[in-house]
Design an enzyme around this catalytic site. Structure first.
Site: not given
Ligand code: NAD
Length: 470
Positions: A244, A278
């Protein structure tokens, strides 16, 4: 071990190598974190390896029950955990911040326990019989970042445990105490050796974790450059990876929106966790017809959101978590200013203050190829780019190497869905940005990584698929 003082005492290091931890909002010393080395990592991996067969031998129902007990323990300690998180990470208690993050830990742990994953019968006819099982992998190595340190660690830990793996986690250097406390709380109820934590530098301990032949899978959340290093380091062992990585999410606002109606959701899409997320909205493309109104409404909402010390209940925005991140945001906004872009609000930090506060900043009339647009700012500074041709906006949204999330804003859902299909991103939200759900798979396209977390897909990602045929 539920309140702040007890949790802090449990995770404070009094011997060996240590690192002082300062509140990023005030500069105040809050504790001393342990810094461990590769020898400690190897001992933890051995412990996890020794505990794994017995953990895998439990029934699925027994492991689910353990996860629910761990969630109960987190719930019981939630206020103390939120305070520690707020002091160390900087995020306010209130708003979609520290309490919200600890609540997310509980929700994701329970979801990892409750997500059904039955044996799948693939064929059962005259051609044969085959069924798909998901077996434990062994020891999972988890490496987490500093922006949502507890919640992201849980995303890695909980599904891994559910699937019969044991875990060794390495938290980020600047949010070690938070993850140590979370693990200590869970370890009150988990069997010995099942969940292990080794705080240490990424370049030594993190690197050794990714190189270890005893690690079956790495769950990594962090930057794209470190993700690439992990691919190389893990290659000799063909270690499984879920990566990720970084994002630079685009939002495209179509001309048919009501600017006042979307302003609040646009704001939180971009500024949740003070932009240190993010999948935050990091570049906003707005059609010329509504451009001025959207910028104005967004600035109105932003002006009402108090930023300050996390423990003050009024605040919903906090400091940057560390000086390095403050400097990145500062540099990018200064470069935008020098390029002639218009600073609508913010852009004037007090660089001598004790805390790393960067004011909420909106930059308008910016060139689509300015640095603040092209690079991940990971902070409270949103560039708003004007466009007049939607095809051009899609091209700009897709031209970067990253593709974590994106959003389309329109009063016509079908039109928004058609546009979503043209955007290269792991998730495209319509009329919101960044909302996650424990049952909905999440992950990146392109250089934002590979693999998906959450839901059944997330459980399968920490298991070895095995066909039993005949
Ligand atoms: P980072 O890559 O600097 O660090 C992440 C973790 O990796 C830390 O624990 C660090 O110690 C460790 N590490 C560093 N070097 C290593 C190495 N050589 N080998 C193994 N581990 C190593 O990232 P960060 O600054 O903590 O986090 C911010 C970045 O993370 C941003 O780019 C953000 O977009 C990304 N992020 C992505 C997601 C997602 O779900 N895609 C979620 C949160 C953050």
């Amino acid at each position: 071990m539920n309140n702040y003082a007890e949790l802090l005492a449990a995770v404070t290091a009094n011997e060996g190598e240590t690192r002082e931890v300062f509140d990023p909002a005030t500069g105040e010393l809050i504790g001393t974190a342990p810094v461990q080395d590769v020898a400690a990592l190897e001992a933890a991996i051995d412990k996890a390896e020794a505990a794994q067969p017995a953990w895998a031998a439990l029934s699925d129902d027994e492991r689910k029950a353990y996860l629910h007990r761990a969630a109960d323990a987190i719930e019981a300690a939630s206020e103390g955990l939120a305070e520690l998180l707020s002091r160390e990470q900087g995020k306010p208690l209130n708003g979609p911040n520290a309490r919200f993050e600890v609540g997310g830990c509980v929700a994701w742990t329970r979801a990892a326990a409750d997500t059904p994953l039955p044996v799948e019968v693939i064929i059962d006819d005259e051609s044969g019989y085959a069924e798909m099982h998901y077996r434990p992998l062994g020891v999972v190595g988890a490496i987490s970042p500093w922006n949502w340190p507890m919640m992201i660690s849980i995303w890695q830990i909980a599904p891994s445990l559910r699937m019969g793996n044991t875990v060794v986690i390495k938290p980020a250097e600047t949010t070690t105490l938070s993850v140590l406390a979370l693990v200590a709380v869970m370890n009150q109820v988990l069997p010995e050796g099942v969940l292990n934590i080794v705080p240490g530098p990424g370049r030594t301990v993190g690197d050794a974790l990714t190189r270890s032949p005893k690690i079956a899978k790495i769950m990594f959340t962090g930057s794209t450059p470190v993700g690439k290093r992990i691919i190389e380091a893990s290659a000799p062992n063909v270690t499984r990876l879920t990566l990720e990585l970084g994002g630079n999410d685009a939002g495209i606002v179509l001309p048919d929106v009501d600017p006042a109606a979307i302003a609040q959701d646009l704001f939180w899409g971009a500024f949740i966790n003070t932009g240190q997320t993010c999948a935050a909205l990091k570049r906003l493309y707005v059609h010329d017809d509504v451009y001025d109104a959207v910028v104005e409404e967004l600035a109105k909402v932003a002006a009402q959101m108090p930023m300050g010390v996390g423990l003050d209940e009024n605040n919903v925005l906090g400091p940057l978590q560390n000086k390095a991140q403050f400097d990145i945001v500062d540099k990018l906004v200064e470069s935008a200013k020098a390029s002639g872009a218009r600073v609508v609000m913010g852009g004037d930090p007090d660089r001598d203050a004790a805390g790393y506060f960067y004011p909420t900043t909106i930059v308008a009339d910016i060139d689509p190829h300015q640095e603040l647009v092209l690079e991940e700012q990971f902070g409270p500074a949103l560039p708003v780019i004007r466009y007049s041709d939607v095809d051009e906006a899609v091209k700009l949204a897709n031209e970067l190497e990253v593709g974590l999330g994106a959003s389309v804003w329109s009063s016509d859902r079908d039109r928004a869905r058609a546009l979503a299909a043209r955007i290269e991103a792991g998730t495209v939200w319509i009329n919101s940005h960044g909302g996650l759900h424990p049952m909905v798979p999440f992950g990146g396209a392109k250089q934002s990584g590979y693999g998906r977390e959450f839901g059944a897909l997330g459980l399968k990602a920490v298991a070895e698929p095995q066909v039993v045929s005949g």
